[in-house]
Write a protein that holds these residues in place. Structure first.
Motif, PDB file in Angstrom:
ATOM      1  N   ARG A 274       2.094  -3.191  -6.556  1.00  0.00           N
ATOM      2  CA  ARG A 274       2.115  -4.537  -7.143  1.00  0.00           C
ATOM      3  C   ARG A 274       2.615  -4.505  -8.580  1.00  0.00           C
ATOM      4  NH1 ARG A 274      -2.708  -4.346  -4.291  1.00  0.00           N
ATOM      5  NH2 ARG A 274      -3.953  -4.224  -6.178  1.00  0.00           N
ATOM      6  N   THR A 279       6.885  -3.779  -2.105  1.00  0.00           N
ATOM      7  CA  THR A 279       6.032  -3.833  -0.922  1.00  0.00           C
ATOM      8  C   THR A 279       6.435  -2.643  -0.067  1.00  0.00           C
ATOM      9  OG1 THR A 279       7.642  -5.170   0.260  1.00  0.00           O
ATOM     10  CG2 THR A 279       5.892  -6.353  -0.912  1.00  0.00           C
ATOM     11  N   ASP A 367      -6.265  -7.346  -9.899  1.00  0.00           N
ATOM     12  CA  ASP A 367      -5.280  -6.805 -10.843  1.00  0.00           C
ATOM     13  C   ASP A 367      -5.425  -7.453 -12.214  1.00  0.00           C
ATOM     14  OD1 ASP A 367      -4.253  -5.181  -8.890  1.00  0.00           O
ATOM     15  OD2 ASP A 367      -2.519  -6.455  -8.452  1.00  0.00           O
TER      16      ASP A 367
END
Ligand code: TTP
Ligand code: MG
Length: 393
Positions: A274, A279, A367
């Motif tokens: 991320r 991905t 995050d």
């Protein structure tokens, strides 16, 4: 012409630069010398004692007890790596980073700006040394394989040029293991056919080799043995994989403990994906058992992901499907087919299923908390160690 740049004893050289008292000393970077991890790298002074990358750290301690053992400071090495790649980018936009400390440059057509390739190589070495105070080796040759080989032949602090006329002279006497893709097993097969050097490999009758090694491998090896390699320098290639692994303090037989470890590793990998905007469409599990036997199993996912939870599920699935011989010494999780610029996960009609959307929201929230309060601020409950039971009165 292709230029290959590779830093000398990279992690150890950064440590020696930042601590001048370590200059000239055997410096070994990696795990705790009393623990069960491995050597990441070591200074050339330590290599004289037989210490090597990937060796169990205890073995390194046995060979070089007077060595200075240091932990890995990855953030510092990554920062130096970025500076080095930025320097290379000033010479040509055609820079293909291969790993944290190495890159190919296509320098065809740069002569008008920087002079002949050898002079450019010299300037690159000098600029890197001046701006980062780190030594490197450079190879110059007509293709990637030969340029990388040239770097290796000159290490440390080398500058080696292989001109087209010298290709055979340089290649012929080398042991076959220097050919990319020839590992120990292939070398043993070649040896049984009386082939030890690259020159012998190039001259060997193709049919005899094909019978033992298959046509694809033989074409590849004989091309390289002849100094042929037409791979281009690909400047915008993204890294192929991103992984995290861990050697346990003690060999582990408890499946619950293995899963907890997979949960932590998947969290590391997910956060890394991320952060860098990647991905992955495939996940790989790595297992090393007590006797050092190592195997990997991979699976493709139904859709791209950067979610901790999806990575964790895949890792558990791979562990269940391939129940290794116990006990286990090391586990690793890797995102192994990265994609860039993936669609942001949204709850559209034909988009990903709701649990993936929810997982992505959780990851994003985690995050942002970690960015503010540090990586330890939020962890899955299964990873928070239980408080010690109170002492008996
Ligand atoms: P390398 O370029 O292979 O090794 P090096 O730079 O330490 O030494 P040299 O090139 O002079 O032979 O790898 C670059 C860095 O990657 C290295 O400093 C540490 C890290 N690394 C590991 O962590 N584990 C490994 O098994 C290897 C090979 C490298
Ligand atoms: Mg290196």
């Amino acid at each position: 012409m292709i230029l290959h740049v590779d830093m000398d004893a990279f992690f150890a050289a950064v440590e020696q630069r930042d601590r001048p008292d370590l200059a000239g000393k055997p410096v070994i970077v990696g795990a705790d010398p009393k623990g069960r991890g491995v050597v990441s790298t070591c200074s050339y002074e330590a290599r004289r004692f037989g210490v090597r990358s990937a060796m169990p750290i205890r073995e390194a301690f046995r060979r070089c007890p007077q060595g200075v053992f240091l932990p890995v400071r990855m953030e510092q090495y990554a920062a130096d790596s970025r500076r080095i790649m930025e320097i290379l980018g000033r010479f040509t936009p055609l820079v293909e980073p291969l790993s944290i400390d190495e890159a190919f440059l296509d320098v065809s057509g740069c002569e008008r700006l920087f002079g002949p390739p050898e002079q450019m190589a010299q300037r690159i070495k000098q600029t890197i040394l001046e701006e980062t105070r780190l030594p490197c080796s450079v190879g110059v040759a007509p293709n990637k394989f030969l340029a990388k080989l040239a770097t290796e032949l000159g290490k440390p602090d080398g500058l080696t040029v292989i001109t087209p006329e010298r290709v055979q002279e340089v290649l012929s006497p080398l042991p076959v293991e220097r050919v990319f893709g020839v590992g120990r097993r292939t070398a043993a097969v070649l040896e049984s056919l009386g082939i030890r050097t690259v020159g012998e490999l190039g001259r060997a009758p193709r049919a005899a080799l094909v019978a033992r090694l298959g046509p694809a491998a033989v074409s590849h090896m004989q091309d390289l043995a002849a100094g042929r390699d037409d791979r281009r320098v690909e400047p915008h290639r993204s890294p192929k994989q991103l992984g995290s692994e861990r050697t346990f303090e003690h060999d582990v037989s408890d499946v619950g403990e293995m899963r907890r470890s997979l949960l932590a590793l998947s969290g590391d990998v997910g956060a890394g994906l991320r952060r860098q905007g990647f991905t992955t469409i495939a996940v790989r599990l790595k297992v090393r058992t007590e006797d050092f036997a190592t195997f990997t199993r991979a699976m493709r996912l139904p859709r791209e992901t950067a979610s901790d939870r999806t990575l964790y599920r895949a890792a558990c699935h791979l562990l269940d499907a391939s129940m290794p011989e116990l006990p286990v010494r090391l586990l690793g999780v890797a995102a192994c087919e990265l994609r860039t610029g993936g669609e942001p996960v949204q709850g559209t009609l034909f988009g990903p299923p709701p649990e993936e959307v929810r997982a992505a929201r959780v990851d994003a929230a985690v995050d942002s908390v970690r960015r503010r309060f540090g990586t330890q601020a939020l962890r899955p409950a299964a990873l928070v160690s239980k408080p010690k039971p109170p002492k008996a009165p």
